[in-house]
Write a protein that holds these residues in place. Structure first.
Motif, PDB file in Angstrom:
ATOM      1  N   GLY A  94     -12.305  32.358  84.570  1.00 11.39           N
ATOM      2  CA  GLY A  94     -13.484  31.740  85.168  1.00 11.39           C
ATOM      3  C   GLY A  94     -14.638  31.732  84.192  1.00 11.39           C
ATOM      4  N   SER A  95     -15.855  31.788  84.711  1.00 13.67           N
ATOM      5  CA  SER A  95     -17.042  31.726  83.853  1.00 13.67           C
ATOM      6  C   SER A  95     -17.240  33.053  83.123  1.00 13.67           C
ATOM      7  N   VAL A  96     -17.733  32.968  81.903  1.00 10.72           N
ATOM      8  CA  VAL A  96     -18.022  34.148  81.093  1.00 10.72           C
ATOM      9  C   VAL A  96     -19.428  34.011  80.518  1.00 10.72           C
ATOM     10  N   ASP A  97     -19.933  35.113  79.993  1.00 14.48           N
ATOM     11  CA  ASP A  97     -21.239  35.139  79.354  1.00 14.48           C
ATOM     12  C   ASP A  97     -21.051  34.759  77.888  1.00 14.48           C
ATOM     13  N   ALA A  98     -21.401  33.532  77.530  1.00 13.35           N
ATOM     14  CA  ALA A  98     -21.146  33.045  76.174  1.00 13.35           C
ATOM     15  C   ALA A  98     -21.879  33.866  75.117  1.00 13.35           C
ATOM     16  N   ALA A  99     -22.948  34.524  75.502  1.00 13.68           N
ATOM     17  CA  ALA A  99     -23.691  35.348  74.550  1.00 13.68           C
ATOM     18  C   ALA A  99     -22.979  36.668  74.237  1.00 13.68           C
ATOM     19  N   ARG A 100     -22.115  37.092  75.130  1.00 14.22           N
ATOM     20  CA  ARG A 100     -21.451  38.394  74.981  1.00 14.22           C
ATOM     21  C   ARG A 100     -19.939  38.301  74.883  1.00 14.22           C
ATOM     22  N   GLU A 101     -19.354  37.206  75.359  1.00 11.77           N
ATOM     23  CA  GLU A 101     -17.908  37.108  75.487  1.00 11.77           C
ATOM     24  C   GLU A 101     -17.376  35.856  74.792  1.00 11.77           C
ATOM     25  N   THR A 102     -16.338  36.055  73.977  1.00 10.33           N
ATOM     26  CA  THR A 102     -15.613  34.961  73.353  1.00 10.33           C
ATOM     27  C   THR A 102     -14.196  34.987  73.893  1.00 10.33           C
ATOM     28  N   VAL A 103     -13.709  33.873  74.378  1.00 11.17           N
ATOM     29  CA  VAL A 103     -12.382  33.807  74.985  1.00 11.17           C
ATOM     30  C   VAL A 103     -11.413  33.147  74.009  1.00 11.17           C
ATOM     31  N   VAL A 104     -10.261  33.778  73.811  1.00 10.68           N
ATOM     32  CA  VAL A 104      -9.205  33.241  72.959  1.00 10.68           C
ATOM     33  C   VAL A 104      -7.943  33.118  73.797  1.00 10.68           C
ATOM     34  N   ASP A 105      -7.419  31.920  73.892  1.00 12.11           N
ATOM     35  CA  ASP A 105      -6.198  31.642  74.649  1.00 12.11           C
ATOM     36  C   ASP A 105      -5.014  31.746  73.693  1.00 12.11           C
ATOM     37  N   GLY A 106      -4.025  32.561  74.027  1.00 13.71           N
ATOM     38  CA  GLY A 106      -2.901  32.692  73.110  1.00 13.71           C
ATOM     39  C   GLY A 106      -1.769  33.511  73.683  1.00 13.71           C
ATOM     40  N   ASP A 107      -0.740  33.654  72.871  1.00 14.02           N
ATOM     41  CA  ASP A 107       0.496  34.345  73.213  1.00 14.02           C
ATOM     42  C   ASP A 107       0.492  35.691  72.489  1.00 14.02           C
ATOM     43  N   ALA A 108       0.640  36.775  73.231  1.00 18.38           N
ATOM     44  CA  ALA A 108       0.556  38.108  72.639  1.00 18.38           C
ATOM     45  C   ALA A 108       1.770  38.477  71.804  1.00 18.38           C
ATOM     46  N   THR A 109       2.780  37.623  71.755  1.00 22.07           N
ATOM     47  CA  THR A 109       3.893  37.852  70.830  1.00 22.07           C
ATOM     48  C   THR A 109       3.698  37.082  69.527  1.00 22.07           C
ATOM     49  N   SER A 110       2.610  36.330  69.409  1.00 26.28           N
ATOM     50  CA  SER A 110       2.341  35.516  68.224  1.00 26.28           C
ATOM     51  C   SER A 110       1.326  36.207  67.328  1.00 26.28           C
ATOM     52  N   THR A 111       1.755  36.583  66.143  1.00 27.61           N
ATOM     53  CA  THR A 111       0.824  37.209  65.200  1.00 27.61           C
ATOM     54  C   THR A 111      -0.322  36.273  64.863  1.00 27.61           C
ATOM     55  N   ASP A 112      -0.029  34.981  64.719  1.00 32.13           N
ATOM     56  CA  ASP A 112      -1.076  34.023  64.391  1.00 32.13           C
ATOM     57  C   ASP A 112      -2.120  33.931  65.501  1.00 32.13           C
ATOM     58  N   ASP A 113      -1.658  33.883  66.753  1.00 30.66           N
ATOM     59  CA  ASP A 113      -2.604  33.829  67.869  1.00 30.66           C
ATOM     60  C   ASP A 113      -3.446  35.094  67.925  1.00 30.66           C
ATOM     61  N   LEU A 114      -2.794  36.230  67.771  1.00 32.13           N
ATOM     62  CA  LEU A 114      -3.521  37.499  67.830  1.00 32.13           C
ATOM     63  C   LEU A 114      -4.522  37.633  66.685  1.00 32.13           C
ATOM     64  N   ALA A 115      -4.165  37.083  65.523  1.00 28.32           N
ATOM     65  CA  ALA A 115      -5.065  37.193  64.372  1.00 28.32           C
ATOM     66  C   ALA A 115      -6.426  36.572  64.673  1.00 28.32           C
ATOM     67  N   LYS A 116      -6.434  35.504  65.465  1.00 31.69           N
ATOM     68  CA  LYS A 116      -7.700  34.861  65.825  1.00 31.69           C
ATOM     69  C   LYS A 116      -8.555  35.778  66.688  1.00 31.69           C
ATOM     70  N   ALA A 117      -7.899  36.629  67.462  1.00 27.98           N
ATOM     71  CA  ALA A 117      -8.624  37.500  68.389  1.00 27.98           C
ATOM     72  C   ALA A 117      -9.087  38.804  67.754  1.00 27.98           C
TER      73      ALA A 117
END
Length: 218
Positions: A46-69
């Protein structure tokens, strides 16, 4: 409540989990930390506080996805489930590649066969054959990673809002049968606020006075 003055970058893996959501709520209320929230299907937050929270959508089995987070994180808090062995491998690889050292990893009780007596036998009956063994192997990966880890092994989880818990260390018999998610979240928040504590520890967490053959809700 006075906020903590040291601002950190905290990455939460599995940010839609029940314990993770309690941790996020408390960090937003009690600290000035910046949170990177990683999960599959980010719309669930849902909604997040853009000043405090960054959302990353990804697969936790993917090293590349996790690297972004995990890039730029001071602390990674992993509250993952599912393909837990592959997730452990990917988290370790992503953190090593990013040069991030501090990891808080949620596991489960029983991974060292540390739960004694009738409750230990019941726990094996409930968790053997596809759950306990992968979590044990994932924890071994974390322990061998060279990261500054803390593994948390909660008792069976319930939803009481109260914070009431005791801890045991690896090599000690596990105590109790159940614990609130709020209590586990409290352990995580304390470790995030004091990141030099608990490094290299694997900590069992239970509610005092809940010893028995199985949790009260079974």
């Amino acid at each position: 409540m006075e906020k903590k003055t040291t601002t950190k970058n905290v990455t939460v893996l599995g940010a839609h989990g029940q314990i993770a959501r309690i941790v996020i709520e408390r960090l937003l209320a009690e600290t000035d930390d910046h949170l990177t929230l990683f999960l599959r299907d980010a719309a669930r937050l849902g909604s997040v506080d853009a000043a405090r929270e960054t959302v990353v959508d990804g697969d936790a089995t993917s090293t590349d996805d996790l690297a972004k987070a995990v890039r730029g994180a001071d602390i990674v808090y992993a509250n993952l489930a599912g393909k837990i062995e592959a997730e452990a491998d990917a988290v370790v690889a992503a953190m090593r590649a990013a040069g991030v050292k501090r990891l808080i990893w949620i596991s489960t009780l029983g991974i060292y066969d540390e739960v004694p007596g009738a409750f230990g036998a019941w726990n094996h009956k409930m968790l053997d054959g596809g759950y306990l063994q992968p979590y044990a192997r994932a924890a071994a990966t974390i322990e061998a990673s060279g990261l500054d880890y803390t593994i948390i092994r909660p008792a069976w989880l319930q939803d009481e809002p109260t914070v009431d818990y005791e801890t045991t260390q690896k090599g000690e018999p596990f105590k109790g049968t159940e614990v609130s998610r709020a209590s586990v979240a409290d352990v995580v928040v304390h470790l995030i606020n004091q990141p030099d504590r608990g490094i290299g520890h694997s900590v069992g967490v239970d509610k005092p006075g809940t010893d028995g053959d199985k949790p009260s809700f079974y």
